[in-house]
Scaffold this motif. Structure first.
Motif, PDB file in Angstrom:
ATOM      1  N   GLU A 127      33.955  50.512  51.323  1.00  0.00           N
ATOM      2  CA  GLU A 127      35.000  49.903  50.497  1.00  0.00           C
ATOM      3  C   GLU A 127      34.343  49.232  49.298  1.00  0.00           C
ATOM      4  OE1 GLU A 127      38.259  50.076  50.770  1.00  0.00           O
ATOM      5  OE2 GLU A 127      38.204  51.264  52.606  1.00  0.00           O
ATOM      6  N   ARG A 128      34.243  49.961  48.220  1.00  0.00           N
ATOM      7  CA  ARG A 128      33.565  49.431  47.034  1.00  0.00           C
ATOM      8  C   ARG A 128      34.485  48.489  46.252  1.00  0.00           C
ATOM      9  NH1 ARG A 128      32.135  54.682  47.677  1.00  0.00           N
ATOM     10  NH2 ARG A 128      29.914  55.208  47.544  1.00  0.00           N
ATOM     11  N   GLU A 129      33.931  47.388  45.795  1.00  0.00           N
ATOM     12  CA  GLU A 129      34.688  46.521  44.896  1.00  0.00           C
ATOM     13  C   GLU A 129      34.488  46.995  43.467  1.00  0.00           C
ATOM     14  OE1 GLU A 129      32.829  42.648  43.454  1.00  0.00           O
ATOM     15  OE2 GLU A 129      32.030  42.781  45.500  1.00  0.00           O
ATOM     16  N   ILE A 130      35.387  46.617  42.598  1.00  0.00           N
ATOM     17  CA  ILE A 130      35.331  46.992  41.182  1.00  0.00           C
ATOM     18  C   ILE A 130      34.857  45.780  40.381  1.00  0.00           C
ATOM     19  CG2 ILE A 130      36.672  47.689  39.165  1.00  0.00           C
ATOM     20  CD1 ILE A 130      38.565  49.156  41.121  1.00  0.00           C
ATOM     21  N   LEU A 131      33.831  45.982  39.587  1.00  0.00           N
ATOM     22  CA  LEU A 131      33.307  44.937  38.710  1.00  0.00           C
ATOM     23  C   LEU A 131      33.504  45.364  37.266  1.00  0.00           C
ATOM     24  CD1 LEU A 131      31.681  42.346  38.085  1.00  0.00           C
ATOM     25  CD2 LEU A 131      29.595  43.719  38.368  1.00  0.00           C
ATOM     26  N   VAL A 132      34.186  44.533  36.485  1.00  0.00           N
ATOM     27  CA  VAL A 132      34.485  44.856  35.092  1.00  0.00           C
ATOM     28  C   VAL A 132      33.708  43.928  34.164  1.00  0.00           C
ATOM     29  CG1 VAL A 132      36.284  45.082  33.340  1.00  0.00           C
ATOM     30  CG2 VAL A 132      36.823  45.563  35.744  1.00  0.00           C
ATOM     31  N   ILE A 133      32.916  44.525  33.270  1.00  0.00           N
ATOM     32  CA  ILE A 133      32.207  43.750  32.255  1.00  0.00           C
ATOM     33  C   ILE A 133      32.510  44.356  30.885  1.00  0.00           C
ATOM     34  CG2 ILE A 133      30.368  43.151  33.897  1.00  0.00           C
ATOM     35  CD1 ILE A 133      28.554  45.150  32.444  1.00  0.00           C
ATOM     36  N   HIS A 134      31.992  43.735  29.829  1.00  0.00           N
ATOM     37  CA  HIS A 134      32.292  44.195  28.473  1.00  0.00           C
ATOM     38  C   HIS A 134      31.026  44.234  27.620  1.00  0.00           C
ATOM     39  CE1 HIS A 134      35.829  42.151  30.150  1.00  0.00           C
ATOM     40  NE2 HIS A 134      36.534  43.078  29.532  1.00  0.00           N
ATOM     41  N   THR A 135      31.015  45.151  26.669  1.00  0.00           N
ATOM     42  CA  THR A 135      29.895  45.217  25.742  1.00  0.00           C
ATOM     43  C   THR A 135      29.980  44.112  24.687  1.00  0.00           C
ATOM     44  OG1 THR A 135      31.095  46.830  24.376  1.00  0.00           O
ATOM     45  CG2 THR A 135      29.535  47.689  26.017  1.00  0.00           C
ATOM     46  N   HIS A 136      31.204  43.670  24.382  1.00  0.00           N
ATOM     47  CA  HIS A 136      31.404  42.546  23.460  1.00  0.00           C
ATOM     48  C   HIS A 136      32.884  42.186  23.450  1.00  0.00           C
ATOM     49  CE1 HIS A 136      32.183  46.110  21.019  1.00  0.00           C
ATOM     50  NE2 HIS A 136      32.744  45.376  20.074  1.00  0.00           N
ATOM     51  N   PRO A 158      35.117  37.736  32.045  1.00  0.00           N
ATOM     52  CA  PRO A 158      35.695  37.579  30.706  1.00  0.00           C
ATOM     53  C   PRO A 158      34.686  37.958  29.617  1.00  0.00           C
ATOM     54  CG  PRO A 158      36.186  35.670  32.074  1.00  0.00           C
ATOM     55  CD  PRO A 158      35.188  36.487  32.829  1.00  0.00           C
ATOM     56  N   ALA A 159      35.191  38.462  28.507  1.00  0.00           N
ATOM     57  CA  ALA A 159      34.318  38.922  27.428  1.00  0.00           C
ATOM     58  C   ALA A 159      33.775  37.782  26.572  1.00  0.00           C
ATOM     59  CB  ALA A 159      35.079  39.913  26.544  1.00  0.00           C
ATOM     60  N   SER A 160      34.186  36.561  26.850  1.00  0.00           N
ATOM     61  CA  SER A 160      33.762  35.404  26.071  1.00  0.00           C
ATOM     62  C   SER A 160      32.323  35.017  26.393  1.00  0.00           C
ATOM     63  CB  SER A 160      34.672  34.218  26.372  1.00  0.00           C
ATOM     64  OG  SER A 160      34.550  33.847  27.741  1.00  0.00           O
ATOM     65  N   ALA A 161      31.737  34.187  25.539  1.00  0.00           N
ATOM     66  CA  ALA A 161      30.365  33.697  25.759  1.00  0.00           C
ATOM     67  C   ALA A 161      30.263  32.962  27.083  1.00  0.00           C
ATOM     68  CB  ALA A 161      29.944  32.805  24.602  1.00  0.00           C
ATOM     69  N   ASP A 162      31.241  32.099  27.374  1.00  0.00           N
ATOM     70  CA  ASP A 162      31.218  31.346  28.637  1.00  0.00           C
ATOM     71  C   ASP A 162      31.306  32.293  29.832  1.00  0.00           C
ATOM     72  OD1 ASP A 162      31.005  28.963  27.320  1.00  0.00           O
ATOM     73  OD2 ASP A 162      33.141  28.462  27.448  1.00  0.00           O
ATOM     74  N   GLY A 163      32.189  33.276  29.740  1.00  0.00           N
ATOM     75  CA  GLY A 163      32.354  34.216  30.846  1.00  0.00           C
ATOM     76  C   GLY A 163      31.088  35.005  31.119  1.00  0.00           C
ATOM     77  N   ILE A 164      30.456  35.477  30.059  1.00  0.00           N
ATOM     78  CA  ILE A 164      29.230  36.265  30.194  1.00  0.00           C
ATOM     79  C   ILE A 164      28.097  35.423  30.758  1.00  0.00           C
ATOM     80  CG2 ILE A 164      27.436  37.464  28.873  1.00  0.00           C
ATOM     81  CD1 ILE A 164      29.676  38.404  26.985  1.00  0.00           C
ATOM     82  N   ASN A 165      27.897  34.231  30.203  1.00  0.00           N
ATOM     83  CA  ASN A 165      26.789  33.384  30.644  1.00  0.00           C
ATOM     84  C   ASN A 165      26.997  32.856  32.056  1.00  0.00           C
ATOM     85  OD1 ASN A 165      25.072  33.492  28.339  1.00  0.00           O
ATOM     86  ND2 ASN A 165      26.493  32.168  27.245  1.00  0.00           N
ATOM     87  N   ASP A 166      28.242  32.541  32.415  1.00  0.00           N
ATOM     88  CA  ASP A 166      28.518  32.064  33.779  1.00  0.00           C
ATOM     89  C   ASP A 166      28.213  33.142  34.805  1.00  0.00           C
ATOM     90  OD1 ASP A 166      29.290  29.647  32.798  1.00  0.00           O
ATOM     91  OD2 ASP A 166      31.447  29.994  32.989  1.00  0.00           O
ATOM     92  N   PHE A 167      28.540  34.385  34.489  1.00  0.00           N
ATOM     93  CA  PHE A 167      28.355  35.458  35.466  1.00  0.00           C
ATOM     94  C   PHE A 167      26.906  35.933  35.523  1.00  0.00           C
ATOM     95  CE2 PHE A 167      28.331  39.864  36.931  1.00  0.00           C
ATOM     96  CZ  PHE A 167      29.057  39.745  38.107  1.00  0.00           C
TER      97      PHE A 167
END
Length: 324
Positions: A127-136, A158-167
């Protein structure tokens, strides 16, 4: 007796070496065929009359058993962005969600869900989970995010700076990459600001793809911060010197098959598109050209064009970013 044993041993070693060589050659040929199929791939590219077009809203191209490229129809969004889906043993990585949140007409989530079901059924009990990220964080790359929110077994970064750095918890942005594990498949996340502040590029160890979003693609690339971009291209070039890269794949095609020619922004019919695939040689050429510039300036190559944004577009972009 000793001579017989020695001969048998030598014959065994020789046979093993030959078989290993044949297997390596077979693997290399298969890899070359895969790459050729991608380089020569003609994507859905819009129509002169979008009212009569029969293209799917999303084209799904399967590269190998666990790697997919999606393209949205130019008749539904002139951006026609590419979305990448990489399947690991534990997670399915979705890179960008496209340009629209229209769930019925252009559902990226439903497309990914079908791929998830396909792979889970193929390997029963997984059962694979789905992980969504963004290039920008430009809207044509997170437009479909709403489709993934609150869905079961989905993590949306989230595609924001906070979202990227937190993850990702970068230790030294933008100088040090970080890694992501999908289960038997390692992904490297490389900071590449310049086109946009939070831009990243993604390296897939399995396919050897370098996925560069809007940082580097066959099109007209506008640069918000020239010096950041110049440094990012330099780091990407250094990365390709240290790692095998089979193809560099961005998020759009805007160039024509005729070298140096491009389609204007807003075009919904591109019958003579260039290949999606760029090479390390293209990256080296851009890096060399930029290294010779002391001040921001346009760089026009056969496979892409890079130009710094003027003051007003940068100001507008910064104001829009405040409300993201």
């Amino acid at each position: 007796m000793k001579n017989t044993l020695l001969f048998t041993l030598l014959l065994t070693v020789f046979t093993t070496v030959v078989e290993a060589s044949e297997q390596k050659n077979t693997t290399n040929v298969a890899s070359e065929n895969l790459l050729s199929s991608l380089t020569q791939k003609q994507w859905i590219h819009g129509s002169q009359d979008c009212n009569t077009i029969t293209d799917p809203a999303i084209e799904v191209f399967q590269y190998n058993d666990s790697s997919y490229i999606l393209r949205q129809s130019k008749c539904l969004t002139f951006e026609a962005p590419f979305i990448y889906v990489l399947v690991g043993d534990e997670k399915i990585l979705v890179i960008d969600t496209g340009a629209t949140d229209d769930v019925e007409e252009l559902s990226v989530y439903k497309t990914v869900l079908a791929l998830q079901k396909k792979h889970n059924e193929k390997e029963q009990g997984v059962e694979r989970e789905i992980l969504v990220i963004h290039t920008h964080s430009h809207s044509d790359h997170y437009g479909g995010d709403a489709q993934f929110i609150d869905q079961e077994k989905v993590t949306l970064v989230p595609a924001s700076a906070d979202g990227i750095n937190d993850f990702f918890a970068f230790e030294d942005w933008p100088n040090k990459p970080t890694t992501l594990e999908l289960g038997g498949r390692s992904i490297t996340i490389i900071p590449t600001p310049g086109h946009q502040e939070e831009a990243v590029s993604i390296y897939d160890e399995q396919t050897k793809w370098l996925l560069t979003g809007d940082t580097f693609y066959p099109g007209y690339v506008y640069i918000k911060d020239w010096h950041d971009y110049k440094a990012s291209i330099s780091r990407l070039t250094a990365f390709t010197n240290e790692n095998t890269v089979s193809a560099i794949l961005g998020s759009h095609i805007e160039m024509k098959s005729s070298a140096g020619e491009y389609y204007e922004i807003g075009t919904t019919y591109q019958p003579q598109e260039a290949s999606l695939v760029l090479t390390t040689a293209d990256l080296v050429a851009l890096n060399t050209a930029m290294s010779e510039l002391d001040e921001p300036d346009k760089v026009a190559l056969e496979g892409l064009i890079v130009e710094p944004l003027g003051f007003l577009p940068k100001l507008i972009g910064s104001i829009v970013g405040l409300f993201f």
